[in-house]
Design a protein around this motif. Sequence first.
Motif, PDB file in Angstrom:
ATOM      1  N   ASP A  38       0.772  -1.231   0.000  1.00  0.00           N
ATOM      2  CA  ASP A  38       0.000   0.000   0.000  1.00  0.00           C
ATOM      3  C   ASP A  38       0.807   1.286   0.000  1.00  0.00           C
ATOM      4  O   ASP A  38       0.307   2.318  -0.411  1.00  0.00           O
ATOM      5  N   SER A  39       2.033   1.222   0.477  1.00  0.00           N
ATOM      6  CA  SER A  39       2.717   2.489   0.659  1.00  0.00           C
ATOM      7  C   SER A  39       4.223   2.313   0.672  1.00  0.00           C
ATOM      8  O   SER A  39       4.732   1.206   0.603  1.00  0.00           O
ATOM      9  N   VAL A  40       4.902   3.424   0.772  1.00  0.00           N
ATOM     10  CA  VAL A  40       6.350   3.449   0.942  1.00  0.00           C
ATOM     11  C   VAL A  40       6.596   4.191   2.257  1.00  0.00           C
ATOM     12  O   VAL A  40       6.911   5.362   2.275  1.00  0.00           O
ATOM     13  N   PRO A  41       6.393   3.474   3.381  1.00  0.00           N
ATOM     14  CA  PRO A  41       6.463   4.157   4.671  1.00  0.00           C
ATOM     15  C   PRO A  41       7.893   4.419   5.105  1.00  0.00           C
ATOM     16  O   PRO A  41       8.815   3.712   4.705  1.00  0.00           O
ATOM     17  N   PRO A  42       8.074   5.429   5.943  1.00  0.00           N
ATOM     18  CA  PRO A  42       9.399   5.668   6.516  1.00  0.00           C
ATOM     19  C   PRO A  42       9.750   4.565   7.512  1.00  0.00           C
ATOM     20  O   PRO A  42       8.888   3.813   7.965  1.00  0.00           O
ATOM     21  N   ALA A  43      11.019   4.486   7.842  1.00  0.00           N
ATOM     22  CA  ALA A  43      11.519   3.421   8.718  1.00  0.00           C
ATOM     23  C   ALA A  43      10.793   3.375  10.060  1.00  0.00           C
ATOM     24  O   ALA A  43      10.549   2.290  10.593  1.00  0.00           O
ATOM     25  N   SER A  44      10.428   4.517  10.608  1.00  0.00           N
ATOM     26  CA  SER A  44       9.758   4.515  11.919  1.00  0.00           C
ATOM     27  C   SER A  44       8.433   3.760  11.871  1.00  0.00           C
ATOM     28  O   SER A  44       8.086   3.053  12.817  1.00  0.00           O
ATOM     29  N   TYR A  45       7.689   3.867  10.777  1.00  0.00           N
ATOM     30  CA  TYR A  45       6.438   3.118  10.637  1.00  0.00           C
ATOM     31  C   TYR A  45       6.705   1.636  10.431  1.00  0.00           C
ATOM     32  O   TYR A  45       5.982   0.779  10.927  1.00  0.00           O
ATOM     33  N   GLU A  48       7.462  -0.081  13.700  1.00  0.00           N
ATOM     34  CA  GLU A  48       6.226  -0.325  14.443  1.00  0.00           C
ATOM     35  C   GLU A  48       5.449  -1.486  13.825  1.00  0.00           C
ATOM     36  O   GLU A  48       4.902  -2.325  14.530  1.00  0.00           O
ATOM     37  N   TYR A  49       5.416  -1.565  12.502  1.00  0.00           N
ATOM     38  CA  TYR A  49       4.663  -2.592  11.776  1.00  0.00           C
ATOM     39  C   TYR A  49       5.226  -3.989  12.029  1.00  0.00           C
ATOM     40  O   TYR A  49       4.486  -4.922  12.298  1.00  0.00           O
ATOM     41  N   VAL A  50       6.557  -4.155  11.935  1.00  0.00           N
ATOM     42  CA  VAL A  50       7.151  -5.487  12.082  1.00  0.00           C
ATOM     43  C   VAL A  50       7.400  -5.863  13.537  1.00  0.00           C
ATOM     44  O   VAL A  50       7.560  -7.035  13.847  1.00  0.00           O
TER      45      VAL A  50
END
Length: 184
Positions: A38-45, A48-50
Amino acid sequence: MFYDDDHKLLHVHIPRTAGESIHMAMSMQCENYVKDEDSVPPASYIKEYVGDRCWNEAYKFAVTRPYDEWITSVWKYLTSNPWWLTQDARWARLSKKNLFHQAREYHNGTLQNWLDNFVWDCWVPNGEYSITETRPESWLGTDDVDLWDISMLPEMVDHIYNITGVHLLIPHANANVPQLRSVA
């Protein structure tokens, strides 16, 4: 974001820096590979995701390129398809006719005109700056991700192999004729 838990390998995708090529390589080599579509999130996201365990155990890497090459690539990409303009609230209010006209003007204009006049507040790592005020490294926001220059892909492939045992064959995904980059 591209992640393989079996090999503890995580790629932080900075837009316009070989991300599609790395995605193709990882999907061919890693059986339990996950891609956030869905996206190209920054490392901080991504962290949190993994979760902490995956983040701390993984070899994390990103690819960058010189700013002038990167912003030129971003400009060509965003102005080649008026759909991208609809992702920004300011541009989404334009009629379809005006949208296509504006996209054509930016695409046919100069990069400097785009940099001077285009305010893009959607396709950015944190929403605080316009894309023209952003550097590719802004997607990291952390210092525990190895950052590789795009010119160093063979060295990166060798490094990843030495750490994880995964031998990535990185195709030129955006080229007319696919070629593989690898170190033997």
